[in-house]
Design an enzyme around this catalytic site. Structure first.
Site, PDB file in Angstrom:
ATOM      1  CG  ASP A 152      -1.775  -1.302   1.241  1.00  0.00           C
ATOM      2  OD1 ASP A 152      -2.330  -1.652   0.185  1.00  0.00           O
ATOM      3  OD2 ASP A 152      -1.840  -1.947   2.299  1.00  0.00           O
ATOM      4  CG  HIS A 179      -2.850  -5.548   2.892  1.00  0.00           C
ATOM      5  ND1 HIS A 179      -2.268  -4.616   2.038  1.00  0.00           N
ATOM      6  CD2 HIS A 179      -2.771  -6.722   2.242  1.00  0.00           C
ATOM      7  CE1 HIS A 179      -1.856  -5.226   0.953  1.00  0.00           C
ATOM      8  NE2 HIS A 179      -2.146  -6.509   1.042  1.00  0.00           N
TER       9      HIS A 179
END
Ligand code: APR
Length: 315
Positions: A152, A179
């Site tokens: 990310d 996530h």
């Protein structure tokens, strides 16, 4: 010390192979153990011809899992199954959760002090499962268990860098939370250089970072999810764990760990990594009102994901 053993569990997969290739190039690795239920003798033989110092060994099948883990300093886990026709998301969850449970039990026996980095999805749930299993075995140390949310950050750096016309490697941005989907919280107000834009541009970029995995799934049109970028991110994170182990100062990564920063008992924030894993949790970055709203949306979802893992491990 400069010499560490790293085990990759799931080393023959779409993520596992390029991840192992990148780890083979890490000068801090002396032993690279590749574990999977298929193909690892071949992958290990292939990688062993690369002219870097680490010794590469392949381990295949559950009987060899323990040997692959014995004495490991860092264990990286991209083992799992992708969704197949006829499988529900819950079927997929049960298989991957079972894999994490088995590997965690073997870690408890064979390398209880290892730093463990979980890539297997759903990361938000798999990390609490591993925590519960290690707890039952009496070896859980919250400073040594990580969910890899580095992709990310990597994606946010890439998107911001290219949008601003600067080298993505120079971009700093905390991405916190979890996530998947709305649990991913890129703190754009704290990016350096600052990503300036009107609220619409900022929301579009936020959603793009949250949904970037789906962008890859769609483009791959049935051939799977992110593998190369995930391998890059996994190798970067494992590399940071190794630098911390090796005594390097100011090694900072965002990672999903046990946390008291919010009401969610696992949460990703920037961490200082050291010889024993998490040396210091740097806590929540400053959030603007929009980011506070995103955090409010993330927490209940994260709590659900975490509870699911606790329930699975204790069923
Ligand atoms: N033990 C070890 N390895 C296993 C096991 C097991 N019990 N079961 C499956 N594997 C291996 C497979 O043999 C395969 O080599 O895990 C590997 C998974 O690779 P792929 O199917 O190519 O999947 P990949 O795209 O690499 O994703 C793996 O990471 O990001 C997550 O959502 C993704 O959970 C998935 C995982």
């Amino acid at each position: 010390q400069n010499n560490y053993k790293v085990t990759v569990c799931g080393a023959a997969g779409g993520i596992g192979q390029p991840l192992s290739l990148l780890l083979k190039q890490n000068p801090l690795v002396s032993d690279l153990a590749l574990y999977d239920i298929v193909h690892t003798p071949g992958v290990a033989a292939d990688l062993s011809h690369i002219d870097t110092k680490s010794k590469t060994a392949g381990f295949i099948g559950a009987d060899q899992l323990g040997d692959s883990l014995k004495g490991s300093d860092v264990v990286v886990i991209p083992a799992g199954v992708p969704r197949k026709p006829g499988m529900t998301r819950d079927d997929l969850f049960n298989v991957n959760a079972g894999i994490i449970k088995d590997i965690s039990n073997s870690i408890a026996k064979n390398c209880p002090k290892a730093l463990v980095a979980i890539i297997t999805n759903p990361v938000n749930t798999c990390v609490p499962i591993a925590a519960e299993i290690l707890k039952k075995a009496g070896v859980y140390d919250p400073k040594r268990l990580f969910g890899v949310s580095t992709l990310d950050v990597v994606r946010a750096r890439a998107f911001i860098g290219h949008a601003l016309g600067v080298d993505p490697q120079t971009v700093q941005i905390p991405v916190i939370g979890g996530h998947s989907g709305v649990t991913i919280l890129p703190v754009l107000s704290q990016s350096q250089p600052l990503f300036k834009g009107n609220q619409d541009t900022i929301e579009k970029l936020t959603v793009r970072i949250q949904e970037a995995g789906t962008e890859v799934v769609k483009a791959k049109a049935g051939a799977g999810s992110a593998t190369l970028s995930m391998a890059y991110a996994g190798a970067r994170f494992a590399g940071s764990l190794l630098k911390g182990l090796n005594g390097e100062k100011n090694v900072i990564e965002c990672s999903y760990v046990q946390s008291t920063v919010t009401e969610a008992t696992f949460f990703s924030t920037p961490l200082v990594l050291g010889k024993n894993g998490v040396q210091e949790n740097l806590g929540l970055p400053k959030l603007n009102d929009y980011e506070k709203k995103l955090l409010e949306a993330a927490i209940p979802e994260l709590k659900k994901n975490i509870q699911k893992g606790i329930d699975f491990a204790n069923a």
